[in-house]
Design a protein around this motif. Structure first.
Motif, PDB file in Angstrom:
ATOM      1  N   GLY A  14      17.100  13.368 -19.483  1.00  0.00           N
ATOM      2  CA  GLY A  14      16.058  13.419 -20.347  1.00  0.00           C
ATOM      3  C   GLY A  14      15.090  14.437 -20.162  1.00  0.00           C
ATOM      4  O   GLY A  14      13.762  14.521 -21.253  1.00  0.00           O
ATOM      5  N   ARG A  62      13.478  14.732 -26.158  1.00  0.00           N
ATOM      6  CA  ARG A  62      13.604  13.116 -26.345  1.00  0.00           C
ATOM      7  C   ARG A  62      13.686  11.823 -25.121  1.00  0.00           C
ATOM      8  O   ARG A  62      14.357  12.748 -24.108  1.00  0.00           O
ATOM      9  CB  ARG A  62      14.761  12.823 -27.375  1.00  0.00           C
ATOM     10  CG  ARG A  62      15.095  11.605 -27.753  1.00  0.00           C
ATOM     11  CD  ARG A  62      15.948  11.113 -28.686  1.00  0.00           C
ATOM     12  NE  ARG A  62      15.657  11.802 -29.895  1.00  0.00           N
ATOM     13  CZ  ARG A  62      15.245  10.976 -30.735  1.00  0.00           C
ATOM     14  NH1 ARG A  62      15.957   9.610 -30.912  1.00  0.00           N
ATOM     15  NH2 ARG A  62      15.067  11.241 -32.145  1.00  0.00           N
ATOM     16  N   THR A  64      14.492   8.079 -24.175  1.00  0.00           N
ATOM     17  CA  THR A  64      14.952   7.060 -25.069  1.00  0.00           C
ATOM     18  C   THR A  64      14.762   5.607 -23.559  1.00  0.00           C
ATOM     19  O   THR A  64      15.704   6.299 -22.929  1.00  0.00           O
ATOM     20  CB  THR A  64      16.384   7.003 -25.516  1.00  0.00           C
ATOM     21  OG1 THR A  64      17.437   7.449 -24.300  1.00  0.00           O
ATOM     22  CG2 THR A  64      15.417   7.588 -27.070  1.00  0.00           C
ATOM     23  N   ARG A  70       9.975   0.055 -19.927  1.00  0.00           N
ATOM     24  CA  ARG A  70       9.729   0.600 -21.130  1.00  0.00           C
ATOM     25  C   ARG A  70       8.847   1.783 -21.492  1.00  0.00           C
ATOM     26  O   ARG A  70       8.816   2.915 -21.777  1.00  0.00           O
ATOM     27  CB  ARG A  70      10.326   0.336 -22.427  1.00  0.00           C
ATOM     28  CG  ARG A  70       9.445  -0.646 -23.132  1.00  0.00           C
ATOM     29  CD  ARG A  70      10.257  -1.303 -24.137  1.00  0.00           C
ATOM     30  NE  ARG A  70       9.268  -2.220 -24.957  1.00  0.00           N
ATOM     31  CZ  ARG A  70       9.190  -3.580 -24.184  1.00  0.00           C
ATOM     32  NH1 ARG A  70       8.909  -3.405 -23.642  1.00  0.00           N
ATOM     33  NH2 ARG A  70       8.615  -4.551 -25.354  1.00  0.00           N
ATOM     34  N   ALA A  74       8.306   6.122 -20.543  1.00  0.00           N
ATOM     35  CA  ALA A  74       7.963   6.829 -21.125  1.00  0.00           C
ATOM     36  C   ALA A  74       6.972   7.415 -20.754  1.00  0.00           C
ATOM     37  O   ALA A  74       6.652   8.686 -20.845  1.00  0.00           O
ATOM     38  CB  ALA A  74       7.244   6.187 -22.610  1.00  0.00           C
ATOM     39  N   GLU A 113      16.870   1.268 -28.451  1.00  0.00           N
ATOM     40  CA  GLU A 113      16.063   1.997 -27.960  1.00  0.00           C
ATOM     41  C   GLU A 113      14.465   2.478 -27.943  1.00  0.00           C
ATOM     42  O   GLU A 113      14.505   3.419 -28.958  1.00  0.00           O
ATOM     43  CB  GLU A 113      16.932   3.522 -27.591  1.00  0.00           C
ATOM     44  CG  GLU A 113      18.519   3.296 -27.057  1.00  0.00           C
ATOM     45  CD  GLU A 113      19.332   4.385 -26.318  1.00  0.00           C
ATOM     46  OE1 GLU A 113      18.867   5.153 -28.310  1.00  0.00           O
ATOM     47  OE2 GLU A 113      19.910   5.057 -25.923  1.00  0.00           O
ATOM     48  N   SER A 114      14.037   2.353 -27.361  1.00  0.00           N
ATOM     49  CA  SER A 114      12.721   3.079 -27.293  1.00  0.00           C
ATOM     50  C   SER A 114      12.142   4.483 -27.416  1.00  0.00           C
ATOM     51  O   SER A 114      13.019   4.862 -26.708  1.00  0.00           O
ATOM     52  CB  SER A 114      11.493   2.270 -26.289  1.00  0.00           C
ATOM     53  OG  SER A 114      11.188   0.461 -26.791  1.00  0.00           O
ATOM     54  N   ARG A 115      11.217   5.602 -28.044  1.00  0.00           N
ATOM     55  CA  ARG A 115      10.955   6.580 -28.129  1.00  0.00           C
ATOM     56  C   ARG A 115      10.465   6.866 -27.901  1.00  0.00           C
ATOM     57  O   ARG A 115       9.147   6.686 -28.607  1.00  0.00           O
ATOM     58  CB  ARG A 115      12.361   6.941 -28.859  1.00  0.00           C
ATOM     59  CG  ARG A 115      11.817   6.781 -30.708  1.00  0.00           C
ATOM     60  CD  ARG A 115      12.912   6.707 -30.889  1.00  0.00           C
ATOM     61  NE  ARG A 115      13.592   5.263 -30.862  1.00  0.00           N
ATOM     62  CZ  ARG A 115      15.105   4.812 -31.487  1.00  0.00           C
ATOM     63  NH1 ARG A 115      15.489   6.512 -32.942  1.00  0.00           N
ATOM     64  NH2 ARG A 115      15.221   4.707 -31.696  1.00  0.00           N
ATOM     65  N   ILE A 117       8.953  11.732 -29.151  1.00  0.00           N
ATOM     66  CA  ILE A 117      10.143  12.367 -29.023  1.00  0.00           C
ATOM     67  C   ILE A 117       8.853  13.745 -29.750  1.00  0.00           C
ATOM     68  O   ILE A 117       7.921  13.701 -30.148  1.00  0.00           O
ATOM     69  CB  ILE A 117      11.221  12.280 -30.789  1.00  0.00           C
ATOM     70  CG1 ILE A 117      11.881  11.525 -30.586  1.00  0.00           C
ATOM     71  CG2 ILE A 117      11.136  13.225 -31.155  1.00  0.00           C
ATOM     72  CD1 ILE A 117      10.958  10.213 -31.550  1.00  0.00           C
ATOM     73  N   ASP A 236      12.342   8.595 -36.741  1.00  0.00           N
ATOM     74  CA  ASP A 236      13.437   8.146 -36.824  1.00  0.00           C
ATOM     75  C   ASP A 236      14.060   7.069 -37.683  1.00  0.00           C
ATOM     76  O   ASP A 236      15.476   6.051 -37.022  1.00  0.00           O
ATOM     77  CB  ASP A 236      14.239   7.997 -34.948  1.00  0.00           C
ATOM     78  CG  ASP A 236      14.073   8.937 -34.354  1.00  0.00           C
ATOM     79  OD1 ASP A 236      13.739  10.128 -35.317  1.00  0.00           O
ATOM     80  OD2 ASP A 236      14.392   9.205 -33.240  1.00  0.00           O
TER      81      ASP A 236
END
Length: 448
Positions: A14, A62, A64, A70, A74, A113-115, A117, A236
């Motif tokens: 990642g 990115r 996820t 989460r 992140a 999926e949290s993300r 980008i 997204d």
């Protein structure tokens, strides 16, 4: 001399190979259209209000994640990316330099999926100042004004086409029928009356079935023009125009806009200018719902601040589809033991979910939501927005929006705050008023 191991040369899962960026001032932004003139591709990521904000294309990195950690994961990923980054940014304004767009699932139990980008190209505009940022993880790529402009131009060569409504476009039911939703509201009211909680937010969905693929850029422009006081977002396939700012952090100051209490404008008397003030500000039920939401936010935000101010009384926010009771909160962020102020994403983690989209207490409300909604919210009512390298950012609540599930199927969401005085028919009608922005932007009509 020993040879470095493969693991020492390979980024962690990642992780990028090392982000590099250049940000340049830009003076050719059209004062009339602002950033909307660049919302011409269906894959654009956007954060726009009154023609200012951010529009981004492409993807350089990115991350996820799912689950209750989460937000923490992140943040850790973003810190690692920043630690290995090389940034040229002479502007140094919030939103310039390295930036990541984000969308997070509403529920910690969600499989969605949290993300975060990191885009390749970002156009920004704030208070009349415009800029262009080019981001790459290619160590050999040229970082220059010419390279940044060339990268932008490549995305603008072929704008995506608009679409016209077609005869077979239709709006269909979602997981719950109208009668089932009203039953869920009635059951929710009983839980409130029993003293289990003071507020519960129940959502429902409807599905747009289109004959031809959705023109996302066109929908975003429609929303941004009609709802200029809202924040029009796209990450997204999650799109919408939210009136609610979860948290904004800019140079150690945090701001939030809390909404709770809604009045549909569709059937309002045209000759009674005091109608929204009288019906909203004069309603014990609406004021009670609003006070729960504002108390929830200020109590959670207080440990991160050195001072905080908010309206002593809520004001009436006028939108094209509804009126809301609204309160703005401003806080000066406190320095922690390590000499740092919390980032916008750290505050998102602390504040989500708010009483405005979940209820209070949140643990009880969250369990009832799962029991009564029969709905996978996914990113609906979750945080959506952006964070920059300085921790600045703007995070709204993903409301008044939809998820593009396929090119021809779009799922719309709307919810209502349920308190002791809530009536199922009125709450159902309120959901239709909240669906209206997306229904109109898609060129559809609500069922009569």
């Amino acid at each position: 001399m020993s040879t470095p191991s493969l693991t020492a040369l390979t980024p962690a899962p990642g992780q990028s190979r090392g982000l590099r960026s250049i940000t340049l001032a830009r003076g050719d932004m059209d004062p009339q259209s602002g950033l909307l003139g660049y919302v011409v591709r269906n894959d654009a990521r956007t954060w726009i209000r009154r023609g200012e904000g951010l529009v981004a294309y492409g993807e350089t990195a990115r991350f996820t994640v799912t689950g209750p950690d989460r937000f923490t994961q992140a943040q850790e990923w973003w810190r690692r990316e920043l630690a290995g980054a090389a940034v040229q940014d002479d502007l140094g304004v919030p939103g310039s330099g390295l930036i990541a767009f984000g969308s997070f699932a509403f529920s910690k139990t969600s499989l969605h999926e949290s993300r975060l980008i990191v885009p390749e190209v970002v156009l920004g505009c704030s208070e009349g100042r415009a800029w262009l940022t080019y981001i790459t993880d290619d160590a050999e790529a040229e970082l220059s004004a010419e390279a940044a402009e060339a990268a932008l131009a490549a995305y603008l060569v072929e704008p995506d086409s608009d679409r016209s409504p077609r005869p077979d476009d239709r709006l269909g039911p979602g997981v719950l029928s109208e009668d089932q939703y009203k039953l869920a509201v009635a059951r929710g009211v009983k839980h409130v009356q029993a003293g289990e909680l003071s507020k519960l937010v129940l959502a429902r969905d409807v599905v747009a079935h289109l004959e031809t693929p959705v023109a996302t850029a066109q929908v975003l422009r429609e929303l941004a023009v009609r709802y200029e006081d809202c924040w029009t977002y796209a990450v997204d396939g999650l799109i919408g125009s939210t009136p609610e700012m979860l948290i904004k952090v800019e140079n150690n100051t945090a701001q939030a806009r809390v909404l709770a209490g809604t009045l549909d404008r569709a059937n309002a008397p045209a000759d009674d200018p005091d109608y929204p003030n009288r019906v909203l500000a004069g309603s014990e039920k609406q004021l009670h719902e609003h006070q729960i939401a504002i108390d929830s936010l200020t109590e959670t935000l207080q440990p991160f601040t050195s001072s905080m101010t908010s309206h002593s009384e809520p004001f009436v926010l006028q939108l094209p589809n509804v009126w809301h009771l609204a309160s703005d909160v401003t806080a000066q962020l406190a320095v922690d033991d390590g000499g740092q102020v919390p980032t916008s994403l750290a505050l998102v983690q602390a504040l989500h979910p708010t009483a405005a989209v979940c209820g209070t207490p949140t643990t009880v409300a969250g369990a009832l939501i799962r029991e009564l909604e029969h709905l996978q919210r996914g990113p609906y009512a979750g945080p959506v927005g952006w964070i920059d390298a300085g921790g600045n950012g703007e995070w709204g609540i993903a409301l008044r929006g939809a998820v593009i599930e396929t090119p021809t199927r779009v799922r719309l969401y709307a919810g209502c705050g349920i308190v002791e005085g809530s009536l199922p028919d009125a709450e159902l009608a309120e959901t239709w008023s909240k669906f209206r922005p997306m229904i109109q932007a898609l060129g559809l009509s609500a069922p009569s």
